[in-house]
Design an enzyme around this catalytic site. Structure first.
Site, PDB file in Angstrom:
ATOM      1  N   HIS A   8       0.847  -1.190   0.000  1.00 35.31           N
ATOM      2  CA  HIS A   8       0.000   0.000   0.000  1.00 35.31           C
ATOM      3  C   HIS A   8       0.883   1.240   0.000  1.00 35.31           C
ATOM      4  O   HIS A   8       2.079   1.159   0.284  1.00 35.31           O
ATOM      5  CB  HIS A   8      -0.899   0.024   1.248  1.00 35.31           C
ATOM      6  CG  HIS A   8      -0.127   0.012   2.518  1.00 35.31           C
ATOM      7  ND1 HIS A   8       0.194  -1.168   3.176  1.00 35.31           N
ATOM      8  CD2 HIS A   8       0.438   1.015   3.241  1.00 35.31           C
ATOM      9  CE1 HIS A   8       0.903  -0.878   4.252  1.00 35.31           C
ATOM     10  NE2 HIS A   8       1.074   0.430   4.312  1.00 35.31           N
ATOM     11  N   HIS A  30       5.873   5.881  -1.884  1.00 36.40           N
ATOM     12  CA  HIS A  30       6.619   4.642  -2.122  1.00 36.40           C
ATOM     13  C   HIS A  30       5.841   3.483  -1.507  1.00 36.40           C
ATOM     14  O   HIS A  30       5.027   3.682  -0.612  1.00 36.40           O
ATOM     15  CB  HIS A  30       8.023   4.715  -1.505  1.00 36.40           C
ATOM     16  CG  HIS A  30       8.004   4.759  -0.033  1.00 36.40           C
ATOM     17  ND1 HIS A  30       7.723   5.913   0.683  1.00 36.40           N
ATOM     18  CD2 HIS A  30       8.177   3.781   0.900  1.00 36.40           C
ATOM     19  CE1 HIS A  30       7.753   5.646   1.970  1.00 36.40           C
ATOM     20  NE2 HIS A  30       8.014   4.349   2.139  1.00 36.40           N
TER      21      HIS A  30
END
EC number: 3.1.4.58
Length: 187
Positions: free
Chosen positions: A42, A126
């Site tokens: 995620h 990221h």
């Protein structure tokens, strides 16, 4: 409960990334890294930490408002990098600006809901792939991600996710994540 706001990539994007990660896990020394599970991939927008249940109604309201202020936007998983010798990550291309504004709004909403947030830092989108406790040469893993470019997908919602810590004393245990609420982007 331990909570954070996130964007969850769709299964097709996760499958593309999983194929590349499988190759990375075959590199020498890869067994010395703690690889994140595919189910936990995620983009964390804002980390809230321990949240008392009494704050949840206001947090839900604020995150819903944050989601509605930002339009759906297109991104793709692409490239990679590392944080020092501790973390290997895959990056994102596309409408990073809207993703960053969504992260800022989620953090601001949490503050308005009464949560104490750490000092604001610029958002660096990221997705964490692996961690290393003792320090390792992560350059081969980053090099293995340089040319990675997944298919484009549209971010359509903001999710509130609960993190369940790994079971203590169980080798190889990973945190478990549970979406407790989600709001569509845009109006």
């Amino acid at each position: 409960m331990r909570l954070f706001a996130a964007v969850l990539p769709p299964e097709a994007a996760v499958a593309e990334l999983a194929a590349r990660v499988a190759a990375l896990r075959g590199l020498p020394g890869a067994d010395g890294l703690r690889w994140t599970e595919r189910a936990g991939w995620h983009f964390t927008l804002a980390f809230f930490g321990q949240v008392d249940e009494s704050v949840l109604p206001e947090l839900h309201e604020r995150l819903g408002r944050a989601a509605h202020r930002h339009p759906p936007h297109e991104v793709r998983l692409a490239g990679g990098g590392r944080f020092s010798d501790k973390v290997v990550w895959v990056g994102v291309e596309g409408d990073r600006a809207t993703l960053g504004h969504l992260a800022d709004s989620a953090e601001a909403g949490a503050r308005r809901a009464g949560l104490h947030m750490d000092r604001h830092r610029p958002y660096h989108p990221h997705l964490t792939l692996a961690r290393c406790r003792g320090g390792a040469d992560l350059r081969p893993y980053v090099a293995g991600l340089e040319d990675f470019e997944g298919s484009a997908w549209t971010v359509t919602e903001l999710s509130l996710v609960r993190s369940h810590p790994p079971t203590p004393g169980v080798a190889g245990a990973h945190p478990r994540y549970e979406v407790v609420a989600a709001w569509p982007l845009g109006r």
